[in-house]
Write a protein that holds these residues in place. Structure first.
Motif, PDB file in Angstrom:
ATOM      1  N   VAL A  27       0.749  -0.876   0.145  1.00 57.64           N
ATOM      2  CA  VAL A  27       0.516   0.337  -0.040  1.00 57.64           C
ATOM      3  C   VAL A  27       0.792   0.895  -0.279  1.00 57.64           C
ATOM      4  O   VAL A  27       1.657   1.286   0.819  1.00 57.64           O
ATOM      5  CB  VAL A  27      -0.748  -0.419   1.067  1.00 57.64           C
ATOM      6  N   HIS A  28       0.973   1.806  -1.168  1.00 56.95           N
ATOM      7  CA  HIS A  28       1.676   2.977  -1.444  1.00 56.95           C
ATOM      8  C   HIS A  28       0.735   4.611  -1.509  1.00 56.95           C
ATOM      9  O   HIS A  28       1.031   5.465  -2.684  1.00 56.95           O
ATOM     10  CB  HIS A  28       2.597   3.369  -2.021  1.00 56.95           C
ATOM     11  N   GLU A  29      -0.068   4.911  -1.005  1.00 61.06           N
ATOM     12  CA  GLU A  29      -1.106   5.835  -0.471  1.00 61.06           C
ATOM     13  C   GLU A  29      -0.121   6.854  -0.221  1.00 61.06           C
ATOM     14  O   GLU A  29      -0.027   7.274   0.466  1.00 61.06           O
ATOM     15  CB  GLU A  29      -2.397   6.134   0.349  1.00 61.06           C
ATOM     16  N   GLN A  30       0.508   8.121  -0.769  1.00 61.19           N
ATOM     17  CA  GLN A  30       0.935   9.465  -0.947  1.00 61.19           C
ATOM     18  C   GLN A  30       0.158  10.984  -0.192  1.00 61.19           C
ATOM     19  O   GLN A  30      -0.739  10.488  -0.221  1.00 61.19           O
ATOM     20  CB  GLN A  30       2.486   9.245  -1.498  1.00 61.19           C
ATOM     21  N   ALA A  31       1.348  11.125   1.262  1.00 59.41           N
ATOM     22  CA  ALA A  31       0.327  12.579   1.136  1.00 59.41           C
ATOM     23  C   ALA A  31       1.533  13.131   1.747  1.00 59.41           C
ATOM     24  O   ALA A  31       2.787  12.977   2.093  1.00 59.41           O
ATOM     25  CB  ALA A  31      -0.499  11.913   2.233  1.00 59.41           C
ATOM     26  N   MET A  32       1.328  14.769   1.803  1.00 60.67           N
ATOM     27  CA  MET A  32       2.379  15.839   1.645  1.00 60.67           C
ATOM     28  C   MET A  32       2.084  15.734   3.109  1.00 60.67           C
ATOM     29  O   MET A  32       0.975  16.594   3.550  1.00 60.67           O
ATOM     30  CB  MET A  32       2.126  16.977   1.161  1.00 60.67           C
ATOM     31  N   PRO A  33       2.713  15.282   4.261  1.00 61.11           N
ATOM     32  CA  PRO A  33       2.188  16.624   5.643  1.00 61.11           C
ATOM     33  C   PRO A  33       2.327  17.596   6.181  1.00 61.11           C
ATOM     34  O   PRO A  33       2.640  18.369   5.423  1.00 61.11           O
ATOM     35  CB  PRO A  33       4.262  15.789   6.260  1.00 61.11           C
ATOM     36  N   LEU A  44       7.956  18.317   9.186  1.00 55.96           N
ATOM     37  CA  LEU A  44       8.220  16.840   7.852  1.00 55.96           C
ATOM     38  C   LEU A  44       8.437  17.563   6.380  1.00 55.96           C
ATOM     39  O   LEU A  44       8.308  18.218   6.370  1.00 55.96           O
ATOM     40  CB  LEU A  44       6.902  16.079   8.203  1.00 55.96           C
ATOM     41  N   LYS A  45       9.442  17.023   6.000  1.00 61.73           N
ATOM     42  CA  LYS A  45       9.950  17.523   5.038  1.00 61.73           C
ATOM     43  C   LYS A  45       8.989  16.399   3.680  1.00 61.73           C
ATOM     44  O   LYS A  45       9.499  15.030   4.082  1.00 61.73           O
ATOM     45  CB  LYS A  45      10.928  18.121   4.311  1.00 61.73           C
ATOM     46  N   GLY A  46       8.761  16.303   2.826  1.00 58.65           N
ATOM     47  CA  GLY A  46       8.975  15.640   1.445  1.00 58.65           C
ATOM     48  C   GLY A  46       7.245  13.884   2.201  1.00 58.65           C
ATOM     49  O   GLY A  46       6.591  14.819   2.775  1.00 58.65           O
ATOM     50  N   THR A  47       7.209  13.759   0.691  1.00 62.15           N
ATOM     51  CA  THR A  47       5.707  13.353   0.652  1.00 62.15           C
ATOM     52  C   THR A  47       6.164  11.680   1.914  1.00 62.15           C
ATOM     53  O   THR A  47       7.570  11.655   2.058  1.00 62.15           O
ATOM     54  CB  THR A  47       5.908  12.266  -0.569  1.00 62.15           C
ATOM     55  N   LYS A  48       5.150  11.224   2.252  1.00 67.73           N
ATOM     56  CA  LYS A  48       5.002  10.033   3.630  1.00 67.73           C
ATOM     57  C   LYS A  48       4.070   9.255   3.099  1.00 67.73           C
ATOM     58  O   LYS A  48       3.376   9.448   1.822  1.00 67.73           O
ATOM     59  CB  LYS A  48       4.697  10.607   4.661  1.00 67.73           C
ATOM     60  N   PHE A  49       4.141   8.174   3.479  1.00 71.02           N
ATOM     61  CA  PHE A  49       2.741   7.402   3.365  1.00 71.02           C
ATOM     62  C   PHE A  49       2.135   7.494   4.646  1.00 71.02           C
ATOM     63  O   PHE A  49       2.243   7.451   5.762  1.00 71.02           O
ATOM     64  CB  PHE A  49       3.869   5.453   3.341  1.00 71.02           C
ATOM     65  N   ARG A  50       0.745   7.212   3.720  1.00 66.11           N
ATOM     66  CA  ARG A  50      -0.975   7.339   4.881  1.00 66.11           C
ATOM     67  C   ARG A  50      -0.152   6.087   5.749  1.00 66.11           C
ATOM     68  O   ARG A  50      -1.109   5.082   4.664  1.00 66.11           O
ATOM     69  CB  ARG A  50      -1.559   7.504   3.980  1.00 66.11           C
ATOM     70  N   MET A  51      -0.441   5.759   5.899  1.00 66.69           N
ATOM     71  CA  MET A  51      -0.938   4.370   7.420  1.00 66.69           C
ATOM     72  C   MET A  51      -2.134   4.251   7.990  1.00 66.69           C
ATOM     73  O   MET A  51      -2.509   5.313   8.464  1.00 66.69           O
ATOM     74  CB  MET A  51       0.045   4.350   8.142  1.00 66.69           C
ATOM     75  N   LYS A  52      -2.572   3.050   8.439  1.00 63.15           N
ATOM     76  CA  LYS A  52      -4.253   3.086   9.067  1.00 63.15           C
ATOM     77  C   LYS A  52      -3.368   2.055  10.271  1.00 63.15           C
ATOM     78  O   LYS A  52      -2.798   1.602  10.036  1.00 63.15           O
ATOM     79  CB  LYS A  52      -5.113   2.490   7.996  1.00 63.15           C
ATOM     80  N   LYS A  53      -4.298   2.389  11.073  1.00 65.00           N
ATOM     81  CA  LYS A  53      -4.222   1.370  12.252  1.00 65.00           C
ATOM     82  C   LYS A  53      -4.058   0.119  12.216  1.00 65.00           C
ATOM     83  O   LYS A  53      -4.798  -0.348  11.062  1.00 65.00           O
ATOM     84  CB  LYS A  53      -5.073   1.918  13.720  1.00 65.00           C
ATOM     85  N   MET A 111       7.891   0.242   3.594  1.00 70.01           N
ATOM     86  CA  MET A 111       6.248  -0.281   2.803  1.00 70.01           C
ATOM     87  C   MET A 111       5.707  -0.588   3.703  1.00 70.01           C
ATOM     88  O   MET A 111       5.836  -0.335   5.050  1.00 70.01           O
ATOM     89  CB  MET A 111       7.205  -0.948   2.137  1.00 70.01           C
ATOM     90  N   ILE A 112       4.237  -0.026   3.479  1.00 68.64           N
ATOM     91  CA  ILE A 112       3.022  -0.881   3.904  1.00 68.64           C
ATOM     92  C   ILE A 112       2.676  -1.943   3.361  1.00 68.64           C
ATOM     93  O   ILE A 112       1.821  -1.761   2.248  1.00 68.64           O
ATOM     94  CB  ILE A 112       1.735   0.497   4.463  1.00 68.64           C
ATOM     95  N   PHE A 113       2.300  -2.771   4.629  1.00 66.76           N
ATOM     96  CA  PHE A 113       1.789  -3.979   4.058  1.00 66.76           C
ATOM     97  C   PHE A 113       0.386  -4.672   4.547  1.00 66.76           C
ATOM     98  O   PHE A 113       0.048  -4.100   5.209  1.00 66.76           O
ATOM     99  CB  PHE A 113       2.563  -5.262   4.109  1.00 66.76           C
TER     100      PHE A 113
END
Length: 360
Positions: free
Chosen positions: A22-28, A58-67, A96-98
């Motif tokens: 799972v690689h949903e990106q987000a700007m912090p 925080l700088k640059g794109t990160k990955f959005r995670m869910k609980k 990576m988010i799995f």
């Protein structure tokens, strides 16, 4: 890599057949910093995240995670870091988010598969780059692994989670005992009477430089500002002793039971008389947060006179004895609990590797 099932009823799958990347990106945003999880927040050998957040923007794109997501550190895989997200938020782009594909692998079983030597050894093997070896999804997705049937996965997951729960119970106890320890330090710090300057009861002596290539491996610990940095065949100071970080980890306070060699980034403590227990002085120093005296330069340091001018609570010798006894009881309990944690983690690791053993 082509492999064959290593046990009856097991089936070989490509990694992408049972795991979704799972690689949903987000700007912090500024608010995201509070719950942000970076690779430094993941502990080797633990599926639980115990700390998070950063004071740095925080700088640059990160990955959005869910609980409940599985967080895997793809950079420096040799550190073997994988954990379960404790909340919604943002995760490092170096991870990576799995998600599990539940028709092939149980979501309760996947965390232990990712913790196994079979998976981690393969991940390390396919890492690329010399400075910070990193895993690419394009390579990992094609790797093949043998998995048991779903009903067997669920049975094994129940066993492994019960062991994990035992470990967590021990860790909760350790945290509670640590709270008692901090309260004891606070109690020492809170006394307004019977206070003396550190310089009135002790000297702070400079350590002596000892470069790595001048050390002869021996029985005596070489102590730097953050703790033991090597061994030597000779000692400079008879133990037990107290070492204070002078440069680098300035203000750190270290107890050494045996003879030792403090290097030139440290002070070592020498009592002026026998009215103060060395053991008590160690805890009294721990109570006053010497690191707050750090001078922020390229290499942070503390000034000896600043330390010597600080005042600490020095009660009668009989009271010192009682206070030290209380601290010793706490440390004995902590040592026992930490030994149980290490033992139980070792059992868990053996079970995991026995389950997946035989895959290369």
């Amino acid at each position: 890599m082509r492999i064959v099932p290593n046990k009856p009823g097991w089936i070989v799958y490509r990694f992408e057949d049972f795991v979704e990347n799972v690689h949903e990106q987000a700007m912090p945003t500024k608010e995201d910093s509070k719950k942000y999880i970076g690779l430094k927040h993941l502990d080797s050998g633990s599926l639980h995240v115990r700390r998070w957040g950063t004071e740095i923007q925080l700088k640059g794109t990160k990955f959005r995670m869910k609980k409940g997501d599985l967080l895997f550190a793809r950079r420096n895989a040799y550190l073997r870091r994988v954990a379960i997200a404790p909340h919604d938020g943002l995760f490092s782009a170096h991870g990576m988010i799995f998600h599990s594909k539940n028709d092939v692998i149980s979501p309760d079983f996947l965390p232990f598969f990712l913790s196994s030597d079979v998976f981690m050894d393969r991940a390390i093997k396919i890492s690329v780059g010399s400075l910070s070896p990193t895993i690419n999804w394009g390579t990992l997705r094609h790797e093949e692994f043998s998995l048991p049937p779903l009903n067997e996965q669920k049975r094994l997951a129940n066993l492994l989670w019960s062991v994990d729960e035992t470990i967590e119970d021990y860790i909760d106890l350790v945290n509670k005992i640590n709270t008692i320890y901090l309260l004891q330090l606070k109690e020492i710090r809170g006394h307004k009477k019977c206070r003396k300057r550190i310089g009135d009861i002790a000297n702070l002596n400079y350590g002596e430089g000892l470069k790595k290539n001048n050390r002869c491996n021996g029985a005596y610990p070489v102590i730097g500002s953050s703790g033991i940095v090597g061994k030597h065949s000779k000692f400079l100071v008879e133990g037990p002793g107290i070492i204070i970080g002078r440069k680098g980890s300035a203000g750190e306070i270290i107890w050494i039971k045996n003879n030792f060699w403090p290097i030139d980034t440290t002070f070592w403590v020498e009592l002026k008389n026998n009215t103060v227990m060395l053991e008590y002085l160690f805890y009294a120093l721990k109570s006053i947060n010497l690191s707050s005296l750090k001078i922020n330069t390229a290499i942070p340091g503390i000034n000896r006179n600043d330390v010597l001018s600080k005042k600490i609570y020095i009660p009668e010798y009989s009271i010192q004895l009682k206070i030290v006894k209380k601290f010793e009881e706490v440390w004995t309990t902590l040592a026992s609990l930490n030994a149980q944690i290490a033992f139980t983690r070792n059992i868990q690791k053996q079970i995991i590797n026995q389950i997946f053993g035989g895959q290369s």
